[in-house]
Design a protein around this motif. Structure first.
Motif, PDB file in Angstrom:
ATOM      1  N   ARG A 115       0.484  -1.007  -0.413  1.00 36.66           N
ATOM      2  CA  ARG A 115      -0.518   0.098  -0.471  1.00 36.66           C
ATOM      3  C   ARG A 115       1.147   1.312  -0.033  1.00 36.66           C
TER       4      ARG A 115
ATOM      5  N   ARG B   2      -2.876   3.866   2.481  1.00 36.50           N
ATOM      6  CA  ARG B   2      -3.451   3.804   4.027  1.00 36.50           C
ATOM      7  C   ARG B   2      -4.220   4.854   4.520  1.00 36.50           C
TER       8      ARG B   2
ATOM      9  N   ASP C  77      -9.952  -0.154   5.023  1.00 33.36           N
ATOM     10  CA  ASP C  77      -9.732  -0.182   3.459  1.00 33.36           C
ATOM     11  C   ASP C  77      -9.554  -0.617   2.523  1.00 33.36           C
ATOM     12  N   GLY C  78      -8.921  -1.932   1.805  1.00 34.69           N
ATOM     13  CA  GLY C  78      -7.681  -1.827   0.881  1.00 34.69           C
ATOM     14  C   GLY C  78      -6.705  -2.987   1.458  1.00 34.69           C
ATOM     15  N   ASN C  79      -6.029  -3.424   0.707  1.00 36.75           N
ATOM     16  CA  ASN C  79      -4.999  -4.427   0.854  1.00 36.75           C
ATOM     17  C   ASN C  79      -4.199  -4.751   0.042  1.00 36.75           C
TER      18      ASN C  79
ATOM     19  N   VAL D 211      -2.175  -2.467  -3.447  1.00 33.45           N
ATOM     20  CA  VAL D 211      -3.237  -1.736  -5.067  1.00 33.45           C
ATOM     21  C   VAL D 211      -2.704  -2.897  -5.973  1.00 33.45           C
TER      22      VAL D 211
ATOM     23  N   GLU E  67      -7.376  -0.239  -5.087  1.00 31.14           N
ATOM     24  CA  GLU E  67      -6.521  -2.005  -5.007  1.00 31.14           C
ATOM     25  C   GLU E  67      -6.923  -2.713  -4.986  1.00 31.14           C
TER      26      GLU E  67
ATOM     27  N   SER F 207     -11.532  -3.437  -1.746  1.00 30.64           N
ATOM     28  CA  SER F 207     -11.792  -2.073  -1.160  1.00 30.64           C
ATOM     29  C   SER F 207     -12.810  -1.866  -2.074  1.00 30.64           C
TER      30      SER F 207
ATOM     31  N   SER G 179     -11.511   9.994  -1.903  1.00 32.74           N
ATOM     32  CA  SER G 179     -12.302   8.859  -1.548  1.00 32.74           C
ATOM     33  C   SER G 179     -13.677   8.802  -3.262  1.00 32.74           C
TER      34      SER G 179
END
Length: 387
Positions: free
Chosen positions: A226, A246, A256-258, A260, A276, A279, A296
């Motif tokens: 990230r 992040r 939210d997100g794990n 790119v 991502e 996400s 966002s």
């Protein structure tokens, strides 16, 4: 923009790898086991347009790379056409990444090329006109002498013979004219593997999972950890900045997100859109201006580990969701446009449709490289559909 400035378009199916006349189920059934989901044709993992707009490249779960050359009467045919692979390259290992040569053209077989990264094997250069490997480029670990499989590939738009490959803490540069040779340059993204300082002069740490070049020659690299790194000199210069994707979360559920999975530049090279895995949002950064996060864009419904692609179309961001919906938003994230349902099948088709979004009047969308109406390959499991 006011609602009166928009015109409503309906998707029109023009081609599919499945039977175009078959009824499309309303729901997407969930398999109860891994074995059940593996029955039938292999599902599609990715679909890409060629730069000349004549070919679709797909990768499937059975480690195959398929090229579909579109028929010339695609838009004039009164009924949807069936798409069959023109060439299939069967890989012995899973495919991690693919990239079209920027000068790809069916009229010139010498430039009708694409690159593919395979696990534990050299990078391959392939062509839809040949079932064999055109060239290969090994990326070998200096310490272990093992093959390194890049997770991202990118041909330089400034030099079509230059291929960038992103892997763990490394961006390698290849000259595709040197068949069988390793990279001509290695650019570590951190000073050393033991480095604990990341960001800024510390660089970015992790697997380089996404690459994108701006119109001003800035190479953006995203990682599964990230982070985003920026490099000038058309990807051959030094680091000009790095930032973390992040955001602060109060609880674990708010994370939210794990990692790119895609970086996409606006045409003017000012804005960078970051997608991502796992996400529900897209981040937009003002790189050339303030250097800060601009918006966002939430609600794309992409809570999955799979790579869900996004496209920048003019001043809009288009993103697909796991529910078969394509959603478009203003790039600044002020007002989302209503969603348009593109597919409601069982996750097994790639379909080709004509214009399929709410677009401002007098606005030409060039998502298909050569046509002033939008046509997108939609990978949905085991079918390929074109819209």
């Amino acid at each position: 923009m006011e609602q009166s400035q928009y015109r409503q378009y309906r998707p029109h199916l023009v081609a599919s790898t499945s039977n175009p006349d078959a009824a499309i189920p309303i729901a997407c059934p969930q398999s109860s086991s891994r074995n059940e989901s593996s029955s039938g044709p292999p599902f599609f993992k990715n679909a890409q347009w060629s730069p000349d707009g004549t070919t679709i490249l797909t990768s499937t779960a059975d480690k195959a790379l398929n090229t579909f050359i579109l028929p010339q009467d695609l838009l004039s045919s009164p009924t949807p056409q069936h798409l069959s692979p023109y060439t299939t390259h069967q890989s012995p290992e899973p495919v991690y990444a693919t990239a079209f040569h920027p000068a790809f053209s069916l009229e010139n077989s010498a430039s009708a090329l694409y690159a593919a990264s395979l696990r534990a094997l050299p990078i391959r250069l392939l062509s839809p006109f040949s079932p064999s490997i055109i060239a290969s480029y090994p990326l070998v670990s200096i310490t272990t002498e093992e093959y390194i499989a890049p997770h991202s590939l990118l041909f330089s738009p400034y030099d079509p013979n230059t291929l960038f490959a992103g892997s763990l803490n490394l961006i390698a540069t290849f000259d595709i004219n040197r068949n069988g040779e390793g990279p001509v340059a290695r650019m570590p993204t951190i000073p050393s593997k033991r480095s604990k300082v990341v960001g800024g002069v510390g660089g970015i740490k992790g697997i380089v999972s996404a690459l994108g070049m701006s119109s001003e020659g800035i190479l953006a690299a995203g990682t599964f950890s990230r982070w985003i790194g920026l490099y000038d000199g058309q990807g051959r210069g030094g680091s000009v900045g790095a930032f973390e994707v992040r955001e602060e979360a109060v609880t674990v559920k708010e994370v939210d997100g794990n990692g790119v999975t895609q970086v996409a530049w606006s045409n003017d090279g000012r804005y960078l859109c970051v997608a991502e895995r796992c996400s529900d949002q897209l981040g937009v950064w003002d790189i050339r201006g303030t250097g800060k996060k601009l918006a966002s864009l939430r609600g794309r419904n992409s809570a999955t580990n799979q790579r869900m692609s996004v496209e920048l179309v003019g001043n809009e961001v288009w993103a697909g969701g796991v529910d078969g919906m394509m959603r478009s938003r203003q790039r600044h994230g002020i007002t989302p446009d209503p969603s348009l349902q593109l597919v409601q099948d069982n996750g097994t088709s790639v379909r080709l449709l004509t214009t399929m979004a709410r677009l401002p009047q007098k606005k030409a969308i060039l998502r298909h490289p050569l046509i002033h109406t939008t046509r997108l390959p939609i990978a949905r499991g085991r079918d390929l559909t074109t819209a």
